[in-house]
Design a protein around this motif. Structure first.
Motif, PDB file in Angstrom:
ATOM      1  N   THR A 328     -87.435  55.775  26.989  1.00 32.55           N
ATOM      2  CA  THR A 328     -87.646  54.453  26.408  1.00 32.55           C
ATOM      3  C   THR A 328     -86.505  54.162  25.444  1.00 32.55           C
ATOM      4  N   PHE A 329     -85.939  52.954  25.521  1.00 35.93           N
ATOM      5  CA  PHE A 329     -84.858  52.575  24.615  1.00 35.93           C
ATOM      6  C   PHE A 329     -85.351  51.579  23.562  1.00 35.93           C
ATOM      7  N   ASP A 351     -86.062  51.832  32.588  1.00 39.61           N
ATOM      8  CA  ASP A 351     -86.465  50.438  32.842  1.00 39.61           C
ATOM      9  C   ASP A 351     -87.380  49.923  31.729  1.00 39.61           C
ATOM     10  N   THR A 352     -87.375  50.633  30.586  1.00 41.35           N
ATOM     11  CA  THR A 352     -88.237  50.245  29.464  1.00 41.35           C
ATOM     12  C   THR A 352     -87.394  50.059  28.201  1.00 41.35           C
ATOM     13  N   PHE A 353     -87.312  48.812  27.733  1.00 36.68           N
ATOM     14  CA  PHE A 353     -86.463  48.479  26.593  1.00 36.68           C
ATOM     15  C   PHE A 353     -87.225  47.661  25.559  1.00 36.68           C
ATOM     16  N   TYR A 354     -87.035  48.032  24.288  1.00 40.01           N
ATOM     17  CA  TYR A 354     -87.566  47.269  23.166  1.00 40.01           C
ATOM     18  C   TYR A 354     -86.382  46.821  22.313  1.00 40.01           C
ATOM     19  N   PHE A 355     -86.328  45.547  22.002  1.00 40.05           N
ATOM     20  CA  PHE A 355     -85.200  44.996  21.253  1.00 40.05           C
ATOM     21  C   PHE A 355     -85.638  44.646  19.836  1.00 40.05           C
ATOM     22  N   VAL A 356     -84.759  44.962  18.869  1.00 41.53           N
ATOM     23  CA  VAL A 356     -85.135  44.807  17.468  1.00 41.53           C
ATOM     24  C   VAL A 356     -84.068  44.041  16.697  1.00 41.53           C
TER      25      VAL A 356
END
Length: 418
Positions: A328-329, A351-356
């Motif tokens: 997870t990114f 295929d799993t991204f969280y943007f901050v």
């Protein structure tokens, strides 16, 4: 914007400009006013797109093992301005920063420099005040017109060259290589890593003009993998060093290690330092760096991959260290980077991204990053601290990447200052 630098400028009434102004005239004049501290230092100078910090750390660790007092100047900061200037692995203290600011104030440097130029002068003064044996200096941007390029080093090092800072350095590999090659000095060797052919041609041309010897990875020296660790071989001097066991992960770090060992021998020869093979092995084994594939909580890795070249190295490291694992990114990047290409590369392993969002005026918004991503599972994350703690507890392998400014913020929130 250099965190906590402003407090010293305000305290000592020393003004400097908060923008980039390439060129050496201003800093050369300022250094002459404060007594030319850079001329009394024994220096290793690094420029390049990626790999400077890791190569620097390997060199420093080996020099420490041989009893040398080492100063280092790096950018950008990991936590705040203090960690950019270090002696004996200790960030410059508030009292020491006050001392150099007093020197700069009395010399009348207020209003003469940019922030980075002022910080460069501060670093040189601190190294002289601290009586270091060797100063390892990392160029801030480019090389030719960078404020650090006032030194005459024992050896120059260029680990890598890729497209970066194109507004200032040009939009071709050749133009960027021209800036990096600017750190090559007359009759002083330059060590280079795996460079694109067009960059290599520029480096060799500049080295020929400066009558500088080029020491090239996989030409004069190289690394082999053995069952007992890695082995460094230098065909020029017949050296072979076995049982090299490094903590810094990733195949690219083997290259950085090779550059560092080659540079170490140049320094040792120049300073007549007796070389211990055990000291080299210990130095390599002990070398560590914040923000380079660093596990700050169980299952939580931080890595400052902020451009396509460093993203490729992060991908290779993930594949080597965590084959077949779900990744997870958590991502935050400055808007002036090639964000879309970096994301597309990282999508090769997840295929799993969280943007901050993070606290920097140059940061791209999480919403805009989301729009550039092709990931199957993607969303904006508002409270990444709680999320990362839960990921750690649930043993979910998570990589926080992008800007070093984000990594600083994450470190402060999760584990505090080091």
């Amino acid at each position: 914007m250099i965190p906590k630098f402003g407090r010293y400028k305000e305290k000592w009434a020393v003004k400097s400009d908060d923008f980039i102004k390439p060129g050496l005239a201003a800093i050369e004049e300022a250094l002459a006013i404060v007594g030319s501290p850079e001329k009394s230092l024994q220096v290793v100078h690094l420029a390049g797109t990626n790999g400077k910090g890791s190569t620097l750390t390997f060199i420093e660790s080996m020099l420490n093992e041989h009893g040398l007092r080492v100063g280092k100047f790096m950018s950008p900061c990991i936590l705040d301005v203090h960690d950019q200037i270090q002696v004996e692995n200790q960030p410059i203290s508030g009292e020491e920063m006050d001392q150099v600011f007093k020197q700069m104030q009395l010399a009348g440097l207020s209003g003469k420099l940019t922030d980075f130029e002022l910080l460069t002068v501060a670093a040189f003064l601190h190294f002289v005040n601290s009586r270091v044996d060797v100063a390892i200096i990392e160029a801030g941007m480019g090389g030719l017109l960078d404020s650090t390029n006032v030194v005459t080093p024992i050896v120059s090092i260029i680990p890598s060259i890729a497209l970066e800072h194109m507004r200032y350095l040009g939009n071709t590999i050749e133009s960027i290589a021209h800036h990096k090659a600017g750190i090559i000095k007359q009759h002083r060797p330059v060590i280079i890593g795996d460079l694109p052919p067009e960059a290599k041609a520029v480096i060799y041309k500049e080295a020929h003009m400066k009558q500088s010897t080029v020491l090239e990875l996989d030409d004069q020296f190289y690394i082999e993998h053995t069952k007992n660790g890695e082995c460094y071989t230098n065909d020029e001097n017949g050296l072979r060093i076995t049982n090299l066991l490094r903590k810094m992960k990733g195949p690219h770090q083997a290259n950085n290690m090779a550059l560092a060992i080659t540079a170490f021998f140049e320094v040792a020869t120049t300073l007549n330092v007796p070389v211990s093979i055990q000291g080299i092995q210990n130095g390599i084994n002990k070398a560590e760096i914040l923000g380079r594939f660093e596990e700050i909580l169980p299952y939580i890795i931080v890595d400052g991959a902020h451009n396509p070249a460093s993203a490729e190295k992060l991908i290779a490291t993930i594949r080597q260290e965590f084959p077949g694992e779900k990744i997870t990114f958590v991502i935050g990047i400055l808007a002036d980077k090639d964000v879309k290409k970096v994301l597309n590369q990282l999508e090769q392993v997840s295929d799993t991204f969280y943007f901050v969002d993070f606290d920097n005026p140059r940061a791209m918004s999480a919403k805009d990053m989301l729009g550039l991503s092709n990931a199957t599972h993607k969303e904006v994350l508002s409270d990444y601290s709680h999320f990362l703690q839960k990921q750690s507890e649930n043993k979910c392998r998570t990589v926080v990447s992008g800007s070093l400014y984000l990594l600083t913020e994450v470190r402060n929130r999760l584990i505090g200052n080091y």
